[in-house]
Design an enzyme around this catalytic site. Structure first.
Site, mmCIF file in Angstrom:
data_model
loop_
_atom_site.group_PDB
_atom_site.id
_atom_site.type_symbol
_atom_site.label_atom_id
_atom_site.label_comp_id
_atom_site.label_asym_id
_atom_site.label_seq_id
_atom_site.Cartn_x
_atom_site.Cartn_y
_atom_site.Cartn_z
ATOM 1 C CG MET A 178 0.794 -15.569 7.403
ATOM 2 S SD MET A 178 -0.058 -14.004 7.654
ATOM 3 C CE MET A 178 -1.745 -14.557 7.520
ATOM 4 N N GLY A 179 4.067 -15.822 4.835
ATOM 5 C CA GLY A 179 5.158 -15.416 3.936
ATOM 6 C C GLY A 179 4.962 -16.170 2.643
ATOM 7 C CG ASP A 210 5.015 -11.175 4.079
ATOM 8 O OD1 ASP A 210 4.725 -11.827 5.098
ATOM 9 O OD2 ASP A 210 4.258 -11.078 3.103
ATOM 10 C CD GLU A 267 0.808 -17.582 3.452
ATOM 11 O OE1 GLU A 267 1.622 -16.655 3.685
ATOM 12 O OE2 GLU A 267 -0.393 -17.395 3.353
ATOM 13 N N GLY A 300 2.845 -2.316 2.111
ATOM 14 C CA GLY A 300 3.861 -3.223 1.598
ATOM 15 C C GLY A 300 4.144 -2.976 0.121
ATOM 16 C CG ASN A 301 6.885 -5.483 -2.161
ATOM 17 O OD1 ASN A 301 7.682 -4.549 -2.223
ATOM 18 N ND2 ASN A 301 7.241 -6.689 -1.771
ATOM 19 C CB THR A 347 5.130 -6.253 4.948
ATOM 20 O OG1 THR A 347 4.947 -7.666 4.852
ATOM 21 C CG2 THR A 347 6.531 -5.932 4.469
ATOM 22 N N GLY A 363 -2.424 -5.718 3.789
ATOM 23 C CA GLY A 363 -2.622 -6.440 5.049
ATOM 24 C C GLY A 363 -2.138 -5.612 6.230
ATOM 25 N NE ARG A 370 -4.236 -8.820 1.494
ATOM 26 C CZ ARG A 370 -2.951 -8.620 1.791
ATOM 27 N NH1 ARG A 370 -2.210 -7.812 1.054
ATOM 28 N NH2 ARG A 370 -2.410 -9.235 2.832
HETATM 29 O O1 F6P Z 1 1.573 -9.613 3.233
HETATM 30 C C1 F6P Z 1 1.405 -10.008 4.531
HETATM 31 C C2 F6P Z 1 0.641 -11.317 4.602
HETATM 32 O O2 F6P Z 1 0.402 -11.552 5.958
HETATM 33 C C3 F6P Z 1 1.337 -12.501 3.953
HETATM 34 O O3 F6P Z 1 2.337 -13.063 4.750
HETATM 35 C C4 F6P Z 1 0.176 -13.426 3.722
HETATM 36 O O4 F6P Z 1 0.456 -14.316 2.677
HETATM 37 C C5 F6P Z 1 -0.924 -12.480 3.366
HETATM 38 O O5 F6P Z 1 -0.597 -11.246 3.959
HETATM 39 C C6 F6P Z 1 -2.300 -12.892 3.806
HETATM 40 O O6 F6P Z 1 -3.212 -11.973 3.328
HETATM 41 P P1 F6P Z 1 -4.724 -11.836 3.772
HETATM 42 O O7 F6P Z 1 -4.770 -11.198 5.115
HETATM 43 O O8 F6P Z 1 -5.337 -10.979 2.726
HETATM 44 O O9 F6P Z 1 -5.288 -13.220 3.821
#
Ligand code: F6P
Length: 359
Positions: A180-181, A138, A233, A113-114, A136, A12, A76
């Site tokens: 988010m999180g 997060d 979230e 991120g991770n 991130t 992300g 991703r």
């Molecule tokens: O990892 C960052 C993040 O923003 C999280 O907080 C959230 O759950 C996720 O990405 C959302 O991902 P996407 O943009 O693929 O919907």
């Protein structure tokens, strides 16, 4: 000695990616002068698999400090699928190694991120020279006290909570804001404190709905006609805490919910009779220009990555440790989520001023 450096952004996006790319690139040009070439890889590991590469000009790294998103694009590409050959018959790891070779790279900077760090570690164990940079909103990467993007998202989420106060107050409503999180609740915790939320609900501290209802009622009785709840979230209640993730998701789907926020709102309204509303800022929290804090952090991290290249110190991820820019071995941190500890000082601070976590 000539150096050819690949850069990609994966997972992300978040504010500060471009500022980090700029910091790393500028520091490389400073250190290595004409002896450096930078190759931009589009769309993260997908681009590394598919050789979506482009040699960059030095001038392309100017004027991007304040820009949100990423100049390279991102995607991703889940780590769990990296070593799985799918219908397209592509051996992703082999292809990534081939692109690295084809592009004659001496090293690869991976901003993510991770998940990104896990693949970076995999590539490092396959013999590539990799350096990770922790991004991130997060803030859940192990081994670093902070990730770039987090504080900008805290600012944005705080602004949302600030704005909700006046309307919640005018209408005498309970407003739940979903932050988010998914795994870790750092963003909900910090923005909840900064925005003066009355309740904060985190995945790390499973809630009891009765306690949240009681907290709303108590505020009401004390003359505060409204309440704001900052709900991460990924929050879940005490019963869900005993379930496996799959079971929790299935049960939620049966009830018609994906996240807990709407369910909490319905339960509060049913139990207390207080009018509730839900606000989901969602991806707005990932958008926009990085804050001053994140611009500084991104620049520090980018510069450290360039120093690591100079030292030929590969297989590391840049980190902030005890207020010092530093690094960790990728293999020591990849795949470990930094959760909010139950005894975290910020949780205690929040509790000390009467914020309820519903626990
Ligand atoms: O990892 C960052 C993040 O923003 C999280 O907080 C959230 O759950 C996720 O990405 C959302 O991902 P996407 O943009 O693929 O919907």
């Amino acid at each position: 000695m000539k150096r050819r450096i690949g850069i990609l952004t994966s997972g992300g996006d978040c504010p500060g990616l471009n500022a980090t790319i700029r910091g790393a690139a500028k520091a490389c040009y400073q250190q290595f002068g004409n002896d450096v070439e930078i190759v931009g890889i589009n769309d993260g590991y997908y681009g590394l698999i598919n050789n979506l590469c482009r040699e960059m000009n030095q001038s392309e790294f100017s004027g991007i400090l304040t820009a949100g998103g990423t100049i390279f694009g991102t995607k991703r590409t889940p780590f769990k699928m990296m070593q799985v050959v799918e219908e397209d018959n592509i051996d992703k790891v082999k292809m990534m190694k081939e692109t690295y070779k084809k592009q004659k790279l001496d090293c690869l900077l991976t901003l993510g991120g991770n998940g990104t760090h896990k693949t970076a570690n995999l590539l490092s164990s396959e013999g590539l020279n990799v350096i990770g940079l922790p991004k991130t909103i997060d803030n859940d990467i192990w081994g670093t006290s902070v990730t770039f993007g987090f504080h900008t998202a805290v600012d944005t989420a705080t602004d949302v909570i600030d704005r909700l106060h006046s309307t919640a107050n005018s209408h005498g409503r309970i407003i739940l804001v979903e932050i988010m999180g998914n795994k870790a609740g750092w963003l909900a915790l910090y923005s909840g404190v900064a925005g003066g939320a009355d309740m904060i609900v985190l995945p790390e501290i499973p809630y009891d709905i009765d306690k949240l209802c009681a907290a709303c009622e108590n505020r009401n009785k004390s003359g505060k006609g409204f309440s704001i709840l900052a709900v991460a979230e990924g929050a879940f209640d005490k019963a869900e805490a005993k379930m496996k993730k799959k079971e929790r998701t299935r049960k939620r789907a049966e009830q018609g919910y994906t996240t807990a926020t709407n369910r909490i709102a319905k339960q509060i309204e049913a139990s207390t009779g207080l009018e509730t509303r839900v606000c989901v800022p969602g991806h707005m929290l990932r958008g926009g220009s990085p804050s001053a804090y994140d611009r500084v952090l991104a620049t520090q991290f980018g510069v450290r990555a360039a120093q690591l290249i100079n030292e030929e110190k590969y297989g590391y991820a840049v980190a902030m440790k005890n207020d010092k820019v530093s690094e960790n071995k990728l293999k020591d941190i990849a795949g470990i989520t930094k959760f909010v500890p139950e005894n975290d000082q910020m949780v205690k601070t929040a509790k000390d001023i009467g914020i309820s976590f519903g626990d």
